[in-house]
Scaffold this motif. Sequence first.
Motif, PDB file in Angstrom:
ATOM      1  N   SER A  74      35.940 -50.658 -87.006  1.00  9.21           N
ATOM      2  CA  SER A  74      35.724 -51.103 -88.477  1.00  9.21           C
ATOM      3  C   SER A  74      34.726 -52.303 -88.244  1.00  9.21           C
ATOM      4  O   SER A  74      34.695 -52.730 -87.242  1.00  9.21           O
ATOM      5  CB  SER A  74      37.157 -51.429 -88.471  1.00  9.21           C
ATOM      6  OG  SER A  74      37.628 -52.744 -87.976  1.00  9.21           O
ATOM      7  N   VAL A  75      34.342 -52.687 -89.592  1.00  5.62           N
ATOM      8  CA  VAL A  75      33.423 -53.647 -89.721  1.00  5.62           C
ATOM      9  C   VAL A  75      34.239 -54.952 -89.411  1.00  5.62           C
ATOM     10  O   VAL A  75      33.579 -55.985 -88.655  1.00  5.62           O
ATOM     11  CB  VAL A  75      33.061 -53.937 -91.377  1.00  5.62           C
ATOM     12  CG1 VAL A  75      32.254 -55.059 -91.572  1.00  5.62           C
ATOM     13  CG2 VAL A  75      32.465 -52.697 -91.855  1.00  5.62           C
ATOM     14  N   ASP A  76      35.344 -55.161 -89.573  1.00  2.03           N
ATOM     15  CA  ASP A  76      36.377 -56.314 -89.411  1.00  2.03           C
ATOM     16  C   ASP A  76      36.303 -56.542 -87.775  1.00  2.03           C
ATOM     17  O   ASP A  76      36.274 -57.469 -87.308  1.00  2.03           O
ATOM     18  CB  ASP A  76      37.815 -56.194 -89.877  1.00  2.03           C
ATOM     19  CG  ASP A  76      37.637 -56.737 -91.485  1.00  2.03           C
ATOM     20  OD1 ASP A  76      36.780 -57.253 -91.800  1.00  2.03           O
ATOM     21  OD2 ASP A  76      38.668 -56.187 -91.902  1.00  2.03           O
ATOM     22  N   LYS A  77      36.593 -55.572 -86.904  1.00  5.90           N
ATOM     23  CA  LYS A  77      36.472 -55.639 -85.622  1.00  5.90           C
ATOM     24  C   LYS A  77      35.310 -55.650 -85.254  1.00  5.90           C
ATOM     25  O   LYS A  77      35.437 -56.733 -83.955  1.00  5.90           O
ATOM     26  CB  LYS A  77      37.255 -54.123 -85.267  1.00  5.90           C
ATOM     27  CG  LYS A  77      37.406 -54.279 -83.423  1.00  5.90           C
ATOM     28  CD  LYS A  77      38.236 -53.161 -83.099  1.00  5.90           C
ATOM     29  CE  LYS A  77      38.547 -53.350 -81.489  1.00  5.90           C
ATOM     30  NZ  LYS A  77      39.288 -52.199 -81.001  1.00  5.90           N
ATOM     31  N   TYR A  78      34.387 -55.272 -85.705  1.00  6.99           N
ATOM     32  CA  TYR A  78      32.969 -55.428 -84.984  1.00  6.99           C
ATOM     33  C   TYR A  78      32.528 -57.076 -85.248  1.00  6.99           C
ATOM     34  O   TYR A  78      31.874 -57.703 -84.174  1.00  6.99           O
ATOM     35  CB  TYR A  78      31.948 -54.549 -86.043  1.00  6.99           C
ATOM     36  CG  TYR A  78      30.451 -54.696 -85.616  1.00  6.99           C
ATOM     37  CD1 TYR A  78      29.877 -54.071 -84.354  1.00  6.99           C
ATOM     38  CD2 TYR A  78      29.716 -55.582 -86.156  1.00  6.99           C
ATOM     39  CE1 TYR A  78      28.763 -53.994 -84.408  1.00  6.99           C
ATOM     40  CE2 TYR A  78      28.442 -55.656 -85.849  1.00  6.99           C
ATOM     41  CZ  TYR A  78      27.941 -54.664 -84.900  1.00  6.99           C
ATOM     42  OH  TYR A  78      26.499 -54.548 -84.612  1.00  6.99           O
ATOM     43  N   ARG A 131      24.335 -58.880 -90.614  1.00  3.83           N
ATOM     44  CA  ARG A 131      24.210 -57.599 -91.110  1.00  3.83           C
ATOM     45  C   ARG A 131      25.648 -57.292 -91.516  1.00  3.83           C
ATOM     46  O   ARG A 131      25.934 -56.641 -92.458  1.00  3.83           O
ATOM     47  CB  ARG A 131      23.437 -56.713 -90.316  1.00  3.83           C
ATOM     48  CG  ARG A 131      22.024 -57.101 -90.378  1.00  3.83           C
ATOM     49  CD  ARG A 131      21.060 -55.787 -90.585  1.00  3.83           C
ATOM     50  NE  ARG A 131      21.195 -55.081 -89.165  1.00  3.83           N
ATOM     51  CZ  ARG A 131      20.423 -55.117 -88.151  1.00  3.83           C
ATOM     52  NH1 ARG A 131      19.536 -56.020 -88.019  1.00  3.83           N
ATOM     53  NH2 ARG A 131      20.629 -54.459 -87.027  1.00  3.83           N
ATOM     54  N   ALA A 132      26.527 -57.372 -90.476  1.00  2.00           N
ATOM     55  CA  ALA A 132      27.858 -56.900 -90.832  1.00  2.00           C
ATOM     56  C   ALA A 132      28.610 -57.594 -91.689  1.00  2.00           C
ATOM     57  O   ALA A 132      29.314 -57.222 -92.756  1.00  2.00           O
ATOM     58  CB  ALA A 132      28.710 -57.187 -89.391  1.00  2.00           C
ATOM     59  N   VAL A 133      28.382 -58.978 -91.825  1.00  2.00           N
ATOM     60  CA  VAL A 133      29.080 -59.593 -92.718  1.00  2.00           C
ATOM     61  C   VAL A 133      28.553 -59.462 -94.331  1.00  2.00           C
ATOM     62  O   VAL A 133      29.108 -59.475 -95.271  1.00  2.00           O
ATOM     63  CB  VAL A 133      28.822 -61.264 -92.311  1.00  2.00           C
ATOM     64  CG1 VAL A 133      29.230 -61.964 -93.898  1.00  2.00           C
ATOM     65  CG2 VAL A 133      29.467 -61.500 -91.306  1.00  2.00           C
ATOM     66  N   SER A 134      27.334 -59.137 -94.304  1.00  2.00           N
ATOM     67  CA  SER A 134      26.744 -58.702 -95.636  1.00  2.00           C
ATOM     68  C   SER A 134      27.131 -57.248 -96.090  1.00  2.00           C
ATOM     69  O   SER A 134      27.171 -57.134 -97.340  1.00  2.00           O
ATOM     70  CB  SER A 134      24.924 -58.780 -95.451  1.00  2.00           C
ATOM     71  OG  SER A 134      24.724 -57.424 -94.815  1.00  2.00           O
ATOM     72  N   VAL A 135      27.234 -56.430 -95.050  1.00  2.00           N
ATOM     73  CA  VAL A 135      28.034 -54.942 -95.457  1.00  2.00           C
ATOM     74  C   VAL A 135      29.296 -55.430 -96.027  1.00  2.00           C
ATOM     75  O   VAL A 135      29.655 -54.867 -96.995  1.00  2.00           O
ATOM     76  CB  VAL A 135      28.108 -54.227 -94.571  1.00  2.00           C
ATOM     77  CG1 VAL A 135      28.941 -52.991 -94.227  1.00  2.00           C
ATOM     78  CG2 VAL A 135      26.764 -53.642 -93.922  1.00  2.00           C
ATOM     79  N   ASP A 162      28.209 -55.506 -99.759  1.00  2.00           N
ATOM     80  CA  ASP A 162      28.140 -54.166-100.075  1.00  2.00           C
ATOM     81  C   ASP A 162      26.683 -53.963-100.378  1.00  2.00           C
ATOM     82  O   ASP A 162      26.057 -53.031-101.047  1.00  2.00           O
ATOM     83  CB  ASP A 162      28.674 -53.642-101.223  1.00  2.00           C
ATOM     84  CG  ASP A 162      29.091 -52.198-101.450  1.00  2.00           C
ATOM     85  OD1 ASP A 162      29.061 -51.590-100.242  1.00  2.00           O
ATOM     86  OD2 ASP A 162      29.171 -51.657-102.571  1.00  2.00           O
ATOM     87  N   VAL A 163      25.697 -54.375 -99.298  1.00  2.00           N
ATOM     88  CA  VAL A 163      24.270 -54.056 -99.512  1.00  2.00           C
ATOM     89  C   VAL A 163      23.672 -52.800 -99.148  1.00  2.00           C
ATOM     90  O   VAL A 163      24.511 -51.881 -98.341  1.00  2.00           O
ATOM     91  CB  VAL A 163      23.775 -55.241 -98.375  1.00  2.00           C
ATOM     92  CG1 VAL A 163      24.062 -56.635 -98.789  1.00  2.00           C
ATOM     93  CG2 VAL A 163      24.113 -54.521 -97.005  1.00  2.00           C
ATOM     94  N   ASP A 164      22.867 -52.260 -99.737  1.00  2.00           N
ATOM     95  CA  ASP A 164      22.240 -50.989 -99.769  1.00  2.00           C
ATOM     96  C   ASP A 164      21.123 -50.809 -98.462  1.00  2.00           C
ATOM     97  O   ASP A 164      20.963 -50.045 -97.769  1.00  2.00           O
ATOM     98  CB  ASP A 164      21.277 -50.411-100.991  1.00  2.00           C
ATOM     99  CG  ASP A 164      22.172 -50.634-102.065  1.00  2.00           C
ATOM    100  OD1 ASP A 164      23.116 -49.751-102.141  1.00  2.00           O
ATOM    101  OD2 ASP A 164      22.111 -51.456-103.057  1.00  2.00           O
ATOM    102  N   ALA A 171      23.608 -46.888 -94.455  1.00  2.00           N
ATOM    103  CA  ALA A 171      24.196 -45.642 -93.459  1.00  2.00           C
ATOM    104  C   ALA A 171      23.884 -46.191 -91.932  1.00  2.00           C
ATOM    105  O   ALA A 171      24.636 -46.119 -91.062  1.00  2.00           O
ATOM    106  CB  ALA A 171      23.557 -44.349 -93.695  1.00  2.00           C
ATOM    107  N   GLY A 172      22.589 -46.836 -91.601  1.00  2.00           N
ATOM    108  CA  GLY A 172      22.270 -47.113 -90.559  1.00  2.00           C
ATOM    109  C   GLY A 172      23.014 -48.303 -89.858  1.00  2.00           C
ATOM    110  O   GLY A 172      23.485 -48.257 -88.789  1.00  2.00           O
ATOM    111  N   MET A 173      23.424 -49.163 -90.748  1.00  2.00           N
ATOM    112  CA  MET A 173      24.261 -50.554 -90.442  1.00  2.00           C
ATOM    113  C   MET A 173      25.523 -49.812 -89.827  1.00  2.00           C
ATOM    114  O   MET A 173      26.300 -50.553 -89.065  1.00  2.00           O
ATOM    115  CB  MET A 173      24.167 -51.541 -91.373  1.00  2.00           C
ATOM    116  CG  MET A 173      22.853 -52.271 -91.723  1.00  2.00           C
ATOM    117  SD  MET A 173      22.916 -53.602 -92.754  1.00  2.00           S
ATOM    118  CE  MET A 173      22.767 -52.520 -94.158  1.00  2.00           C
ATOM    119  N   LEU A 174      26.247 -49.013 -90.792  1.00  2.00           N
ATOM    120  CA  LEU A 174      27.468 -48.664 -90.632  1.00  2.00           C
ATOM    121  C   LEU A 174      27.809 -47.816 -89.354  1.00  2.00           C
ATOM    122  O   LEU A 174      28.542 -47.781 -88.486  1.00  2.00           O
ATOM    123  CB  LEU A 174      28.060 -47.627 -91.738  1.00  2.00           C
ATOM    124  CG  LEU A 174      28.316 -48.576 -93.018  1.00  2.00           C
ATOM    125  CD1 LEU A 174      28.787 -47.432 -94.131  1.00  2.00           C
ATOM    126  CD2 LEU A 174      29.604 -49.426 -92.801  1.00  2.00           C
TER     127      LEU A 174
END
Length: 247
Positions: free
Chosen positions: A6-10, A162-166, A170-172, A224-227
Motif C-alpha cells: 500500500s502507499v501508506d506502507k511504502y 512521489r508517494a506522498v504526492s500520490v 492524487d497526481v496524474d 500508473a507507473g508510480m503505483l
Amino acid sequence: MRRKMSVDKYINLILASLDARGFFIEQDPDLNRWRRCLESMPGIVGINPSFDPAHHDFEVGGPQYWLRLSTIPNHPAHQMRKTSEIAAVIAFRLIDTGKGGWTELLRSGRLFSDRFPPLGTPKILQPRDCNWTGRIGHHGGLVVGEAYRRQRLAYLLTHLIRAVSVKRYDVDHHCGLVYENLYRSGIPLRADGYGYARADLAMDGFIGAVGRSARMYTTQIDRAGMLAQIENGPLMELLEPEVEMAA
C-alpha cells in the motif's frame, strides 16, 4: 504470492529506512527557508527558480513544501555526534496545468517564474507526447551534502516525495527537469535512482531563468507507473537489514 504494498506502507518503510540510517525528516511549507538553507550549503551555484518564492506568488499553506533530512544526534551511524546536521533537502510543488500542458509551462517560462518575463527563451523542442496535462507533481531543488552521498538518499527522497504526492494530491503525473550531465549519468531513469519512466530533451539554448545556456531534459512518470513502483515496494537492497526483516 507477494502481496502488493500500500502507499501508506511504502511511505512508512522509506521513513523507517531513513531512521535506521540515523536520519529524521521534517516537512516545511516555507520555501523561503529552503532557499536560505541552500544558500548556506557549500558548493551551491544557483537556486532553482521553479521553487523560489522570489519568482512565484506561492499561497501560504498551499500545495508546496520542502523536506529537510537531518542527522539524529548521538546516533552511531554519525559517530555519536551530539548536534544535528542537515544532510539533504528536496522541494515540491503541485501544478494544475489547465489546458496549456507541461510544454506550455516550459515555452512560456511560467514554470520558472510567475513574476518576471524570461530574459531569454531557449529552443523548446517539444518532444513527442510530452505535453502532459492535469495535476502534476514537480520536485526539484534536491541537494545531498557531500558527507552524505553514496547512501542512496536521493533515491529515497525522490520516491518518498512521489508517494506522498500520490496519497495527498492524487497526481496524474510527476515531472521534472535535469541538466544534460545528470541525464547522461543515467540516474533519472535508473530503478535505484530517480526511477522516472522517460526522459526527453526539451530545452536547448540560453535559459534566462537560470542565467546560462544549457540542454535540459524533461523527466516523467505517470500515476500508473508510480503505483506500480509502490506496489512492488522499494528496492530492498537499499534498506537496512532490520527494516527489510520488519517489512
